[in-house]
Design a protein around this motif. Structure first.
Motif, PDB file in Angstrom:
ATOM      1  N   ALA A 191     -55.042 -23.377 -44.208  1.00  0.00           N
ATOM      2  CA  ALA A 191     -54.681 -23.886 -45.531  1.00  0.00           C
ATOM      3  C   ALA A 191     -53.446 -23.178 -46.062  1.00  0.00           C
ATOM      4  N   GLU A 192     -53.356 -21.873 -45.826  1.00  0.00           N
ATOM      5  CA  GLU A 192     -52.189 -21.120 -46.276  1.00  0.00           C
ATOM      6  C   GLU A 192     -50.920 -21.600 -45.568  1.00  0.00           C
ATOM      7  N   GLU A 193     -51.046 -21.890 -44.267  1.00  0.00           N
ATOM      8  CA  GLU A 193     -49.894 -22.401 -43.512  1.00  0.00           C
ATOM      9  C   GLU A 193     -49.477 -23.780 -44.024  1.00  0.00           C
ATOM     10  N   GLN A 194     -50.476 -24.620 -44.322  1.00  0.00           N
ATOM     11  CA  GLN A 194     -50.177 -25.954 -44.860  1.00  0.00           C
ATOM     12  C   GLN A 194     -49.448 -25.836 -46.198  1.00  0.00           C
ATOM     13  N   GLN A 195     -49.891 -24.909 -47.034  1.00  0.00           N
ATOM     14  CA  GLN A 195     -49.245 -24.718 -48.337  1.00  0.00           C
ATOM     15  C   GLN A 195     -47.794 -24.272 -48.166  1.00  0.00           C
ATOM     16  N   ALA A 196     -47.563 -23.385 -47.200  1.00  0.00           N
ATOM     17  CA  ALA A 196     -46.202 -22.908 -46.955  1.00  0.00           C
ATOM     18  C   ALA A 196     -45.314 -24.049 -46.468  1.00  0.00           C
ATOM     19  N   HIS A 197     -45.848 -24.883 -45.558  1.00  0.00           N
ATOM     20  CA  HIS A 197     -45.076 -26.030 -45.065  1.00  0.00           C
ATOM     21  C   HIS A 197     -44.805 -27.023 -46.196  1.00  0.00           C
ATOM     22  N   SER A 198     -45.818 -27.262 -47.037  1.00  0.00           N
ATOM     23  CA  SER A 198     -45.648 -28.186 -48.160  1.00  0.00           C
ATOM     24  C   SER A 198     -44.596 -27.695 -49.141  1.00  0.00           C
ATOM     25  N   ALA A 199     -44.607 -26.386 -49.420  1.00  0.00           N
ATOM     26  CA  ALA A 199     -43.631 -25.812 -50.339  1.00  0.00           C
ATOM     27  C   ALA A 199     -42.219 -25.984 -49.794  1.00  0.00           C
ATOM     28  N   GLU A 200     -42.054 -25.739 -48.486  1.00  0.00           N
ATOM     29  CA  GLU A 200     -40.738 -25.878 -47.853  1.00  0.00           C
ATOM     30  C   GLU A 200     -40.279 -27.333 -47.884  1.00  0.00           C
ATOM     31  N   PHE A 201     -41.193 -28.244 -47.567  1.00  0.00           N
ATOM     32  CA  PHE A 201     -40.864 -29.670 -47.567  1.00  0.00           C
ATOM     33  C   PHE A 201     -40.486 -30.134 -48.969  1.00  0.00           C
ATOM     34  N   ARG A 202     -41.273 -29.694 -49.967  1.00  0.00           N
ATOM     35  CA  ARG A 202     -41.015 -30.089 -51.355  1.00  0.00           C
ATOM     36  C   ARG A 202     -39.644 -29.584 -51.808  1.00  0.00           C
ATOM     37  N   ARG A 203     -39.292 -28.369 -51.417  1.00  0.00           N
ATOM     38  CA  ARG A 203     -38.038 -27.764 -51.844  1.00  0.00           C
ATOM     39  C   ARG A 203     -36.830 -28.622 -51.460  1.00  0.00           C
ATOM     40  N   TYR A 204     -36.922 -29.276 -50.299  1.00  0.00           N
ATOM     41  CA  TYR A 204     -35.770 -30.039 -49.808  1.00  0.00           C
ATOM     42  C   TYR A 204     -35.892 -31.552 -49.989  1.00  0.00           C
ATOM     43  N   THR A 205     -37.008 -32.027 -50.530  1.00  0.00           N
ATOM     44  CA  THR A 205     -37.157 -33.481 -50.674  1.00  0.00           C
ATOM     45  C   THR A 205     -37.418 -33.955 -52.107  1.00  0.00           C
ATOM     46  N   GLU A 206     -37.979 -33.094 -52.952  1.00  0.00           N
ATOM     47  CA  GLU A 206     -38.420 -33.601 -54.255  1.00  0.00           C
ATOM     48  C   GLU A 206     -37.263 -34.093 -55.120  1.00  0.00           C
ATOM     49  N   ASN A 207     -36.119 -33.408 -55.069  1.00  0.00           N
ATOM     50  CA  ASN A 207     -34.984 -33.875 -55.880  1.00  0.00           C
ATOM     51  C   ASN A 207     -34.598 -35.305 -55.512  1.00  0.00           C
ATOM     52  N   ASP A 208     -34.555 -35.595 -54.206  1.00  0.00           N
ATOM     53  CA  ASP A 208     -34.205 -36.949 -53.760  1.00  0.00           C
ATOM     54  C   ASP A 208     -35.277 -37.958 -54.160  1.00  0.00           C
ATOM     55  N   LEU A 209     -36.546 -37.557 -54.042  1.00  0.00           N
ATOM     56  CA  LEU A 209     -37.638 -38.453 -54.432  1.00  0.00           C
ATOM     57  C   LEU A 209     -37.566 -38.775 -55.922  1.00  0.00           C
ATOM     58  N   ARG A 210     -37.310 -37.762 -56.714  1.00  0.00           N
ATOM     59  CA  ARG A 210     -37.183 -37.986 -58.161  1.00  0.00           C
ATOM     60  C   ARG A 210     -36.006 -38.915 -58.467  1.00  0.00           C
ATOM     61  N   ALA A 211     -34.890 -38.703 -57.779  1.00  0.00           N
ATOM     62  CA  ALA A 211     -33.713 -39.547 -58.007  1.00  0.00           C
ATOM     63  C   ALA A 211     -34.020 -40.997 -57.660  1.00  0.00           C
ATOM     64  N   GLY A 212     -34.734 -41.227 -56.565  1.00  0.00           N
ATOM     65  CA  GLY A 212     -35.081 -42.592 -56.168  1.00  0.00           C
ATOM     66  C   GLY A 212     -36.000 -43.255 -57.175  1.00  0.00           C
ATOM     67  N   LYS A 213     -36.999 -42.522 -57.643  1.00  0.00           N
ATOM     68  CA  LYS A 213     -37.931 -43.085 -58.625  1.00  0.00           C
ATOM     69  C   LYS A 213     -37.227 -43.332 -59.959  1.00  0.00           C
ATOM     70  N   ARG A 214     -36.313 -42.428 -60.307  1.00  0.00           N
ATOM     71  CA  ARG A 214     -35.532 -42.598 -61.541  1.00  0.00           C
ATOM     72  C   ARG A 214     -34.671 -43.854 -61.458  1.00  0.00           C
ATOM     73  N   GLU A 215     -34.027 -44.060 -60.308  1.00  0.00           N
ATOM     74  CA  GLU A 215     -33.155 -45.221 -60.142  1.00  0.00           C
ATOM     75  C   GLU A 215     -33.962 -46.522 -60.175  1.00  0.00           C
ATOM     76  N   ASN A 216     -35.161 -46.512 -59.602  1.00  0.00           N
ATOM     77  CA  ASN A 216     -36.016 -47.705 -59.636  1.00  0.00           C
ATOM     78  C   ASN A 216     -36.409 -48.056 -61.065  1.00  0.00           C
ATOM     79  N   ALA A 217     -36.794 -47.038 -61.840  1.00  0.00           N
ATOM     80  CA  ALA A 217     -37.178 -47.287 -63.239  1.00  0.00           C
ATOM     81  C   ALA A 217     -35.981 -47.782 -64.044  1.00  0.00           C
ATOM     82  N   LEU A 218     -34.807 -47.206 -63.795  1.00  0.00           N
ATOM     83  CA  LEU A 218     -33.593 -47.656 -64.490  1.00  0.00           C
ATOM     84  C   LEU A 218     -33.258 -49.100 -64.128  1.00  0.00           C
TER      85      LEU A 218
END
Length: 201
Positions: free
Chosen positions: A87-114
């Motif tokens: 579980a600790e390893e999964q959390q570390a992988h998730s944190a790393e993945f989130r760090r490099y993808t969440e900004n793009d995901l937010r931008a895509g969702k923002r553009e769809n709503a706009l």
């Protein structure tokens, strides 16, 4: 066509909406934008390369709706955080993945709503018959993404986790304070389902 999307010749989709429906969808899209948050600050450096490599957050959002919109990539939602080495390893992988993808995901969702707001804002004046919203194929895809996000957000507020929860919503009494939100959730589901059908080859 009222309340359901239909395919347009050559691609795209159309739906008839009255002024109340337009107001509801627009209001929900604006609330979704506020929830997702603003994009890059206006005083941010105008460097596309820097923006490309900008890091996002590594921790899941505190708001349960945002956690539903931006879930952990590797963690089992049923697992107690940090309960095992795996579980600790999964959390570390998730944190790393989130760090490099969440900004793009937010931008895509923002553009769809706009896109939803923009297409509603240019509709012809609405009369008793309502207005017909006509979307290109790309706008249809953006609407589909926004409708999905709106349903996820409302479903999270209603504590919907599976199909059985949805069935219970149909039986809520009219005096239940959740009823308006439930009606919006079910209505958006119908719009989403018919829009998916229009995009099928």
């Amino acid at each position: 066509m009222p309340g359901t999307f239909e395919p347009l010749p050559g691609g795209g989709a159309a739906v008839a909406l009255d002024d109340v429906e337009i107001s509801i969808i627009r209001s929900l899209a604006v609330q979704l934008l506020e929830l997702i948050g603003p994009g890059p600050a206006s005083d941010a450096p105008d460097d596309p390369l820097a923006e490309l490599f900008a890091e996002g957050p590594s921790e899941p959002p505190a708001d349960p709706v945002l956690r539903r919109l931006f879930p952990d990539a590797y963690c089992d939602p049923e697992q107690v955080p940090g309960s095992t080495k795996e579980a600790e390893e999964q959390q570390a992988h998730s944190a790393e993945f989130r760090r490099y993808t969440e900004n793009d995901l937010r931008a895509g969702k923002r553009e769809n709503a706009l896109a939803v707001i923009r297409t509603l804002d240019v509709l012809s004046p609405v009369g008793e018959e309502g207005a017909v919203l006509k979307l290109s194929t790309e706008e249809s895809r953006q609407w589909l993404g926004a409708l999905n996000d709106l349903r996820l957000a409302i479903g999270s507020r209603l504590d919907i986790t599976d199909e059985d929860d949805t069935d219970l919503l149909y039986r809520l009494p009219d005096e239940d304070p959740r009823k308006p939100m439930v009606m919006a959730y079910l209505w958006l589901g119908g719009l989403q389902e018919t829009l998916v059908t229009t995009l099928m080859p």
